[in-house]
Structure formats: C-alpha cells, structure tokens
Motif scaffolding. Structure first.
Motif, PDB file in Angstrom:
ATOM      1  N   ALA A  31      34.310  34.846  40.859  1.00 14.98           N
ATOM      2  CA  ALA A  31      33.779  36.782  40.402  1.00 14.98           C
ATOM      3  C   ALA A  31      33.159  36.693  38.744  1.00 14.98           C
ATOM      4  O   ALA A  31      32.331  36.968  38.836  1.00 14.98           O
ATOM      5  N   GLY A  76      29.171  38.587  41.749  1.00 11.60           N
ATOM      6  CA  GLY A  76      30.249  38.496  42.704  1.00 11.60           C
ATOM      7  C   GLY A  76      30.599  36.601  43.423  1.00 11.60           C
ATOM      8  O   GLY A  76      29.619  36.379  43.244  1.00 11.60           O
ATOM      9  N   ALA A 108      33.773  48.361  39.118  1.00 14.49           N
ATOM     10  CA  ALA A 108      34.359  47.833  38.350  1.00 14.49           C
ATOM     11  C   ALA A 108      35.171  46.258  38.801  1.00 14.49           C
ATOM     12  O   ALA A 108      36.952  46.940  38.853  1.00 14.49           O
ATOM     13  N   ARG A 136      30.387  56.675  43.827  1.00  7.02           N
ATOM     14  CA  ARG A 136      29.447  55.719  45.112  1.00  7.02           C
ATOM     15  C   ARG A 136      28.332  55.761  44.038  1.00  7.02           C
ATOM     16  O   ARG A 136      28.187  56.669  44.498  1.00  7.02           O
ATOM     17  N   HIS A 182      47.815  43.590  48.047  1.00  8.60           N
ATOM     18  CA  HIS A 182      47.431  43.358  49.573  1.00  8.60           C
ATOM     19  C   HIS A 182      45.848  42.600  48.922  1.00  8.60           C
ATOM     20  O   HIS A 182      45.521  41.817  50.056  1.00  8.60           O
ATOM     21  N   ARG A 192      35.602  33.513  45.015  1.00  5.50           N
ATOM     22  CA  ARG A 192      36.965  32.955  44.263  1.00  5.50           C
ATOM     23  C   ARG A 192      37.190  34.621  42.924  1.00  5.50           C
ATOM     24  O   ARG A 192      36.288  34.658  43.133  1.00  5.50           O
ATOM     25  N   PHE A 207      30.138  51.834  36.706  1.00  6.40           N
ATOM     26  CA  PHE A 207      30.860  53.038  37.833  1.00  6.40           C
ATOM     27  C   PHE A 207      31.743  52.003  38.957  1.00  6.40           C
ATOM     28  O   PHE A 207      31.238  50.484  39.557  1.00  6.40           O
ATOM     29  N   GLN A 219      45.352  36.879  46.067  1.00  5.85           N
ATOM     30  CA  GLN A 219      47.242  35.949  46.048  1.00  5.85           C
ATOM     31  C   GLN A 219      47.570  35.949  44.481  1.00  5.85           C
ATOM     32  O   GLN A 219      48.518  35.986  44.239  1.00  5.85           O
ATOM     33  N   TYR A 220      46.444  35.113  44.134  1.00  4.95           N
ATOM     34  CA  TYR A 220      47.043  34.334  43.433  1.00  4.95           C
ATOM     35  C   TYR A 220      45.239  34.128  43.077  1.00  4.95           C
ATOM     36  O   TYR A 220      44.327  33.705  43.136  1.00  4.95           O
ATOM     37  N   PHE A 221      45.340  33.077  41.806  1.00  7.68           N
ATOM     38  CA  PHE A 221      44.347  32.946  40.802  1.00  7.68           C
ATOM     39  C   PHE A 221      44.226  31.281  40.647  1.00  7.68           C
ATOM     40  O   PHE A 221      45.529  31.478  39.497  1.00  7.68           O
ATOM     41  N   TRP A 245      40.553  45.422  55.008  1.00  4.54           N
ATOM     42  CA  TRP A 245      39.453  45.248  54.272  1.00  4.54           C
ATOM     43  C   TRP A 245      38.197  44.668  55.157  1.00  4.54           C
ATOM     44  O   TRP A 245      38.372  43.397  55.476  1.00  4.54           O
ATOM     45  N   ARG A 276      39.019  43.717  44.951  1.00  4.98           N
ATOM     46  CA  ARG A 276      39.657  43.172  45.860  1.00  4.98           C
ATOM     47  C   ARG A 276      41.382  42.506  45.055  1.00  4.98           C
ATOM     48  O   ARG A 276      42.326  42.032  45.071  1.00  4.98           O
ATOM     49  N   MET A 277      41.252  42.670  43.860  1.00  2.23           N
ATOM     50  CA  MET A 277      42.647  42.909  42.764  1.00  2.23           C
ATOM     51  C   MET A 277      43.516  43.481  43.155  1.00  2.23           C
ATOM     52  O   MET A 277      43.097  44.608  42.002  1.00  2.23           O
TER      53      MET A 277
END
Ligand code: FAD
Length: 345
Positions: free
Chosen positions: A330, A319, A10, A144, A71, A326, A31, A74-76, A294, A40-41
């Motif tokens: 994604a 992905g 997700a 998972r 963390h 980026r 899931f 950072q931005y998009f 990460w 990662r966002m």
C-alpha cells in the motif's frame, strides 16, 4: 501554479501518496470517511473493568483498564529499501518496533513449523505509523466522498449528501477496490481495471483473558479451521501495560465470506470455539469478547501493477489491491502514484 490534488482515503496508500505530493510543494487535501486516519492499520480501544488485576474491583471505575487490539493488519514486513527507510524513521521516533514474538504455522497434519522473518508493528498500536503520516498530511476525517465528476475547471468532489467538497486538478483514489470503482467512473478503463481486483472479507475477534494462556507461540497461521490466524496481541512491543492477555483471531477468507452477514456475537462465539479446537483446554472464558467485520480485508486477486493513472485526465488509484496486498505494498503503491502524478506534471 501547482496542481491542486484530492486524495480519497487516509490509509497507508493515501497518506504515502499525499506526503510525497506535499513534499513536492503541491497543495493536497486528504478525505477519509472514518473517524480517524489509518484505514486497515487499525487499533481498537476498549475500556473494561480490570477483573483480576492487582487493584481489581467489580465496579470501581478507578480500576478500569483500557485495552488495545490490532484488529486489522497484524504486522508488516519491510523488504523494499524505500519502505525500510521509512520504517527505520518510525522506529527512531517510537512509532514502530520489531515484533520478535514466536510465529509458527500449524499444518493440517498437526505439525508446528517455525515461521521466521522480520516483522514490525506500530506503537502503541498498528495505527502508530499512519498517525504519524497524518501529522503532516492532515486528513479531513468523517467525510465520505461519493462522487468524482468532471467540473468546469478540474474534478469536482461531492459527499453522499451532495455537498460540494471543492474542485481539484488531480485526484488520487486510495480506497479498497470495490469502493474505488464508482469513484473512477469518469475513466471507464481505470474503473474496469479496479473492478478486476477481488477483495475478501474478514471477521476479526478480539478476546481478553484475565490470566495468560498456556500456548507456546505468539502468533500462528492456521489451516483446516474457520480461523486463518491467531495472535497474542499483548506480546507485541509497547502493549505491556495490559492486564492478563489479549488475543486477536482472524476468520479465514472462505469462512468470513460465508458468514459475512452473521451477527457479530455469534461470530465471536463460533471463532472462540475454533480457537479452543486449536489450542485445547488452555482457553478459559474471556473477560472481554467482541468481533469486528472487515468487508474488504485483503485482496485475494490483485492487479499486479504499482498504481493506476490516467495522465490526460489527472485521475488515478492506488492501494494494496494494486501491489501485493499488504501494508508495504500500500505504501509503495501510494508513492508510485505520487511519482506518476509529479512525472506527468
Ligand atoms: P485502507 O487502509 O483500507 O485505507 C483506505 C481508506 O479509505 C480507509 O481509511 C477508508 O475509511 C477510506 N475510504 C474508503 N472509501 C472512502 C470514501 N468513499 N471516501 C472517503 N474515504 C474512504 N497487511 C500486512 O502487511 N500484514 C498483515 O498482517 C495484515 N493483516 C491484515 C488483517 C486484516 C484483518 C486486514 C483487514 C488487513 C490486513 N493487512 C495486512 C492488509 C493491510 O491492512 C492493508 O494492505 C493496508 O493497510 C491497506 O492500506 P490502503 O491504504 O490500501 O487501504
């Protein structure tokens, strides 16, 4: 009858894929192994004593403040018109905003180059847009997926304890490539292509200072240092309630990979030292310091294709490692996989 789809992951890719399929009227179950959506966002919340804040006391919980750190991403950027349209929607409902902070490149010879460009961030943290997507796609967190196997009537999913997660006609694997490979095992060609992507680790340090740092820029790409990026996180829109300043420091892919098994506390101190080497005497002791690892942060080698899909078997992957590495890539990769599934029926 509409095909039943399972989306594994997700993050931005999985949620974009799920949203498009739901809009088509297909039943979709998403899931994610994490506690919440976004991947990662990500936004880390930490509660700390307010320190030198206006009503600051040493131990009174009434004076505690909650810090938020971006963390992960950072931005998009939003260069593709389809993604840009979604970013505009998010801005309209307050889930994203432009970040107009001063961003620079610090070159090896000590020069400072302005790094222009339109950059956006999530509100109140980077997970803002993915939380919004999760409102419609309703991912099941804390699960998972460990196995995707051909069942009697489609794909059977199981978790790591072997618990049955149901049967589906189509499966979209939307996780970092090293984690996608075992889930694509039933389609060796897809697994092989996913295995050709390379993703690097990243150590992210979160630091809070009780007073503003005398650093003229809000974000900087760094070379010739264990760090590759430093940012005044509290300069992003919607973070104004923070006391003092919060900073996020990212270890370079090379440094992070070489130190990936190190203790988080040691890493935080080493990268703080590197920050001091860049910023000089301007960096006092932080009142909060933590590091997050990460394992798979950004693809250092992608596969340069929108998504992977085996239409005969109804198994695919998407992905950032497919497209551009980026947030924007994604999103577009997830959308592309949904379109491929719909197109193939
Ligand atoms: P992810 O966000 O990784 O989502 C995958 C999801 O799958 C995760 O939620 C995970 O929990 C879940 N998952 C994994 N395995 C399983 C399983 N077996 N079962 C169930 N769930 C599973 N991008 C930018 O555009 N700009 C930036 O400035 C930027 N900076 C970055 C800095 C860092 C430190 C990191 C880590 C990333 C950065 N990125 C940046 C990259 C950006 O975050 C990603 O490109 C994007 O968020 C990837 O989305 P995704 O959906 O492909 O993957």
């Amino acid at each position: 009858k509409q095909p039943r789809v399972a989306v594994i992951g997700a993050g931005m890719a999985g949620l974009a894929c799920a949203e498009r399929l739901l809009a088509q009227g297909w039943p979709v179950t998403v899931f994610d192994k994490g506690r919440g959506p976004g991947g990662r966002m990500a936004t880390r919340r930490v509660t700390v004593p307010s320190g030198t804040g206006p009503s600051g006391t040493e131990n009174g919980s009434a004076a505690d403040v909650t810090l938020r750190f971006d963390h992960g991403a950072q931005y998009f950027t939003a260069r593709d018109p389809r993604f840009r349209a979604r970013v505009d929607d998010w801005i309209a409902v307050g889930a994203a905003a432009p970040w107009t902070g001063g961003i620079v490149r610090l070159t090896r010879d000590g020069a400072i180059e302005h790094s222009p460009g339109e950059r956006f961030v999530g509100i109140p943290g980077m997970s803002g847009p993915t939380r919004l997507l999760a409102d419609t796609t309703r991912p099941r967190s804390g699960i998972r997926v460990a196995e995707v196997t051909a069942g009697e009537d489609g794909w059977r999913l199981r978790d790591e304890k072997g618990i049955d997660l149901g049967e589906y006609d189509r499966v979209a694997v939307a996780v970092p490539s090293p984690q996608a490979v075992p889930l694509l095992a039933e389609s060796p060609d897809l697994a092989y292509r996913a295995a050709s992507a390379v993703m690097a680790g990243c150590w992210a340090v979160m630091a809070r200072f009780d007073r503003p740092l005398d650093i003229p820029h809000d974000g900087a790409f760094v070379v010739g240092s264990p760090l590759s990026w430093i940012a005044r996180d509290s300069s992003k829109p919607g973070r104004a309630s923070q006391v003092g300043e919060t900073w996020v420091l990212h270890g370079s892919p090379e440094w992070s990979e070489a130190h990936i098994e190190d203790q988080a506390g040691d890493v935080a101190n080493r990268l703080l030292e590197a920050f001091r080497a860049i910023a000089g005497a301007a960096v006092p002791e932080p009142s909060h310091l933590a590091a997050h690892r990460w394992r798979f942060s950004i693809p250092t080698r992608g596969i340069d294709t929108e998504c992977l899909y085996d239409p005969e078997r109804g198994l695919g992957a998407c992905g950032d490692w497919c497209l551009g590495g980026r947030v924007e890539g994604a999103f577009l990769s997830g959308l592309a996989l949904a379109e491929r599934m719909i197109g193939a029926g």
